[in-house]
Design a protein around this motif. Structure first.
Motif, short mmCIF file in Angstrom:
data_model
loop_
_atom_site.label_atom_id
_atom_site.label_comp_id
_atom_site.label_asym_id
_atom_site.label_seq_id
_atom_site.Cartn_x
_atom_site.Cartn_y
_atom_site.Cartn_z
N GLY A 152 0.82 -1.21 0.00
CA GLY A 152 0.00 0.00 0.00
C GLY A 152 0.85 1.26 0.00
O GLY A 152 0.38 2.36 -0.30
N GLU A 153 2.11 1.13 0.38
CA GLU A 153 3.11 2.20 0.27
C GLU A 153 4.44 1.49 0.06
O GLU A 153 4.61 0.35 0.52
CB GLU A 153 3.15 3.09 1.52
CG GLU A 153 3.43 2.33 2.81
CD GLU A 153 3.73 3.23 4.02
OE1 GLU A 153 3.62 4.45 3.94
OE2 GLU A 153 4.10 2.65 5.06
N ILE A 154 5.38 2.15 -0.64
CA ILE A 154 6.64 1.45 -0.92
C ILE A 154 7.57 1.45 0.30
O ILE A 154 8.55 0.72 0.35
CB ILE A 154 7.37 2.06 -2.15
CG1 ILE A 154 7.73 3.53 -1.93
CG2 ILE A 154 6.51 1.92 -3.39
CD1 ILE A 154 8.62 4.10 -3.04
N ASN A 186 -6.87 0.21 -2.77
CA ASN A 186 -8.25 0.00 -3.20
C ASN A 186 -9.04 1.29 -2.94
O ASN A 186 -9.88 1.34 -2.05
CB ASN A 186 -8.83 -1.18 -2.42
CG ASN A 186 -9.99 -1.80 -3.16
OD1 ASN A 186 -10.37 -1.33 -4.24
ND2 ASN A 186 -10.56 -2.83 -2.59
N GLU A 187 -8.72 2.33 -3.69
CA GLU A 187 -9.33 3.65 -3.48
C GLU A 187 -10.85 3.55 -3.68
O GLU A 187 -11.31 2.91 -4.62
CB GLU A 187 -8.77 4.66 -4.48
CG GLU A 187 -7.30 5.00 -4.29
CD GLU A 187 -7.02 5.89 -3.10
OE1 GLU A 187 -7.97 6.33 -2.43
OE2 GLU A 187 -5.82 6.15 -2.82
N ILE A 188 -11.60 4.18 -2.79
CA ILE A 188 -13.07 4.13 -2.89
C ILE A 188 -13.53 4.89 -4.14
O ILE A 188 -14.37 4.41 -4.89
CB ILE A 188 -13.72 4.73 -1.62
CG1 ILE A 188 -13.31 3.91 -0.40
CG2 ILE A 188 -15.24 4.78 -1.75
CD1 ILE A 188 -13.64 4.56 0.93
N ILE A 275 5.31 15.09 3.30
CA ILE A 275 6.56 15.03 4.07
C ILE A 275 6.13 14.66 5.50
O ILE A 275 5.37 15.41 6.11
CB ILE A 275 7.31 16.39 4.10
CG1 ILE A 275 7.24 17.10 2.74
CG2 ILE A 275 8.73 16.25 4.60
CD1 ILE A 275 8.12 16.57 1.66
N HIS A 276 6.62 13.50 5.96
CA HIS A 276 6.11 12.99 7.23
C HIS A 276 7.21 12.79 8.26
O HIS A 276 8.30 12.34 7.92
CB HIS A 276 5.41 11.63 7.00
CG HIS A 276 4.37 11.68 5.93
ND1 HIS A 276 4.33 10.78 4.88
CD2 HIS A 276 3.34 12.53 5.73
CE1 HIS A 276 3.31 11.07 4.09
NE2 HIS A 276 2.70 12.13 4.57
N HIS A 277 6.88 13.13 9.50
CA HIS A 277 7.75 12.79 10.63
C HIS A 277 7.19 11.48 11.17
O HIS A 277 6.13 11.46 11.79
CB HIS A 277 7.63 13.92 11.66
CG HIS A 277 8.57 13.78 12.81
ND1 HIS A 277 9.07 12.56 13.24
CD2 HIS A 277 9.12 14.72 13.63
CE1 HIS A 277 9.87 12.76 14.27
NE2 HIS A 277 9.93 14.05 14.53
N ARG A 278 7.88 10.36 10.89
CA ARG A 278 7.35 9.05 11.28
C ARG A 278 7.86 8.62 12.65
O ARG A 278 7.52 7.51 13.11
CB ARG A 278 7.69 7.99 10.22
CG ARG A 278 7.04 8.26 8.87
CD ARG A 278 7.37 7.20 7.81
NE ARG A 278 6.62 5.97 7.99
CZ ARG A 278 5.72 5.48 7.12
NH1 ARG A 278 5.46 6.12 5.99
NH2 ARG A 278 5.10 4.35 7.36
N GLY A 279 8.70 9.45 13.28
CA GLY A 279 9.24 9.08 14.59
C GLY A 279 9.92 7.72 14.50
O GLY A 279 10.54 7.39 13.48
N SER A 313 7.52 11.65 0.43
CA SER A 313 6.83 10.63 -0.37
C SER A 313 5.98 11.30 -1.46
O SER A 313 4.94 11.89 -1.18
CB SER A 313 5.94 9.79 0.55
OG SER A 313 5.19 8.88 -0.22
N GLY A 314 6.47 11.18 -2.69
CA GLY A 314 5.76 11.79 -3.82
C GLY A 314 5.21 10.73 -4.76
O GLY A 314 5.63 9.58 -4.72
N GLY A 315 4.26 11.13 -5.60
CA GLY A 315 3.69 10.21 -6.57
C GLY A 315 4.16 10.57 -7.97
O GLY A 315 4.13 11.74 -8.35
#
Ligand code: GAP
Length: 439
Positions: A152-154, A186-188, A275-279, A313-315
């Protein structure tokens, strides 16, 4: 007239994409498959150029980032550990009149749907969590096939290899692992062309840092800034970009903080990249579920710790769509894609002025072959129709310049170069062509 600063309709982008071979609906001759897209001869070049630009800036230009290419299929425990089985979901509601299912948090879609039931009061079911992971089955014995997920994410492919990379390189914190690859959701409600697809590609960096607030603030700001500048370096104006912080309740389950780089698209400000801070979420979870020690030994500090992670994380598909949208321009009687030369599918095109003059065709072929082997980039050849039509075709394809071999070429070995954006032509010696073509 539309110039590069005006908003272009998605219909125009969709029609250009199909007409010129950027992208087609997936499995079209069978009626399609919602949320899937096939990239044509120009689209695959555009996507490859985006990936190349990403890899150059994130891996080759840096000393603190290495690359990785993990498998799409992973042990399903990965997705339990990462929290995706339990929490990777969107709120789904169902229209009580026609049973269509939509995302409760997409007010525009909800309103559009309600309007479609003219004069009726639309009632919705209570929102329920709908998991986005796509399932598949692996194995050769029918009853004993193993349920797996298409990632679902790389991201997780990188974190489960954190130790492998540490053990096989000289990486020292702070350092990053970059990856590009397919993800599936599985996008709605897939929609807005490639913007929300069920199969798409991501380009990511997982950057491992010391688990300290000051350090994470510094690197978080740094990466927000770097990625914002990257889109500008490929031609997107600053005024069409913004950074927006996620509100409480909007963040993904793994994120301590989340910002989106957004683009002013034909359908509003939309996410380009997160851009995420995932800790220490990912490493902590994988350490717990796998039982493998994933701590890092910091030699300078003489201690073990689980690093924190800043993620960009870009597309790729979204980037391709927004780069196309941004480059689209209508001028008098022509459509021009003012793509940055780095992104342009063809870097130049070579034509003989007249296709029925063998001496012109022969000379033009020599120029074409010579340039192809010297520059090693895609170059178009066209000898159909009249010269004006060929220019227009290359303008729509985003080719930055066109080279024409004419009768003067046979006398003095010069050609004309026509610039895509200004339509101006100049004469250049064949020996100087290499310098004149931007790649
Ligand atoms: N690893 C973090 C992650 O996957 P995300 O915000 O869910 O974060 C990152 O996705 C990027 O992937 C988005 O900014 C977008 O560019 C792209 N993306 C996400 N879902 C997509 C979809 N359904 N279709 C096309 N691109 C998508």
């Amino acid at each position: 007239m539309t110039d590069k600063n005006q908003t272009v309709s998605m219909d125009k982008i969709f029609s250009l994409a199909k007409r010129r071979g950027f992208a087609y609906p997936g499995s079209e001759i069978y009626g399609g498959l919602a949320g899937t897209w096939d990239y044509g001869p120009l689209g695959v070049e555009l996507k490859n150029n985006i990936k190349k630009a990403f890899w150059e800036s994130m891996v080759y230009d840096r000393d603190d980032v290495v690359g990785l290419d993990a498998a799409i299929l992973m042990n399903p425990k990965v997705w339990e550990a990462s929290g995706h089985v339990a929490a990777f979901s969107d709120p789904l509601v169902e229209c009580k009149i026609c049973n269509e299912r939509l995302r409760a948090d997409q007010q525009d879609e909800i309103k559009k749907h309600e309007d479609s039931h003219t004069g009726k009061k639309v009632e919705w079911t209570e929102p329920k969590k709908f998991n986005l992971l796509v399932e598949a089955k692996l194995g050769v014995v029918e009853d004993a096939k193993q349920k797996v997920y298409l990632r679902g994410e790389i991201t997780q492919g990188v974190h489960v290899n954190f130790k492998n990379v540490l053990d096989s390189t000289r990486a020292k914190i702070p350092f990053g692992i970059a990856q590009i690859g397919k993800a599936f959701r599985n996008e709605i409600t897939p929609g807005n062309f490639t913007f929300r697809s069920r199969e798409f590609e991501q380009m990511e960096l997982q950057y491992y840092i010391k688990p300290e607030e000051q350090e994470s603030k510094k690197w978080y700001e740094y990466w927000k800034n770097e990625r914002f500048k990257w889109y500008q370096s490929l031609g997107i104006k600053k005024s069409k970009l913004r950074l927006r912080q996620h509100e409480e309740g909007e963040r993904a389950h793994y994120a301590k903080d989340a910002w989106d780089i957004e683009y002013d698209s034909p359908f509003g400000w939309k996410e380009f990249e997160g851009i995420h801070h995932r800790g220490d979420w990912d490493l902590k979870q994988h350490q717990k579920y796998s039982g493998v020690d994933l701590t890092y030994f910091d030699q300078e500090e003489g201690k073990h710790y689980l690093p924190w992670i800043i993620e960009t994380s870009g597309g790729i598909d979204r980037a391709a769509l927004f780069f196309l949208t941004d480059a689209y321009s209508e001028e008098k009687d022509r459509v021009v894609l003012k793509l940055h030369p780095k992104l342009a599918p063809y870097k130049t095109a070579v034509f003989p002025l007249l296709a029925n003059k063998p001496e012109l065709v022969k000379k033009a072929k020599t120029v074409y072959q010579d340039l192809k082997s010297k520059l090693a980039v895609p170059i178009a050849w066209d000898d159909r129709g009249n010269i004006g039509k060929r220019y227009f075709a290359q303008d729509e394809a985003g080719t930055p310049c066109c080279i024409t071999v004419d009768f003067e070429t046979l006398e003095n070995d010069t050609v004309t170069i026509r610039d895509r954006d200004t339509s101006k032509q100049k004469r250049v010696k064949i020996t100087e062509l290499e310098k004149s073509v931007k790649t």
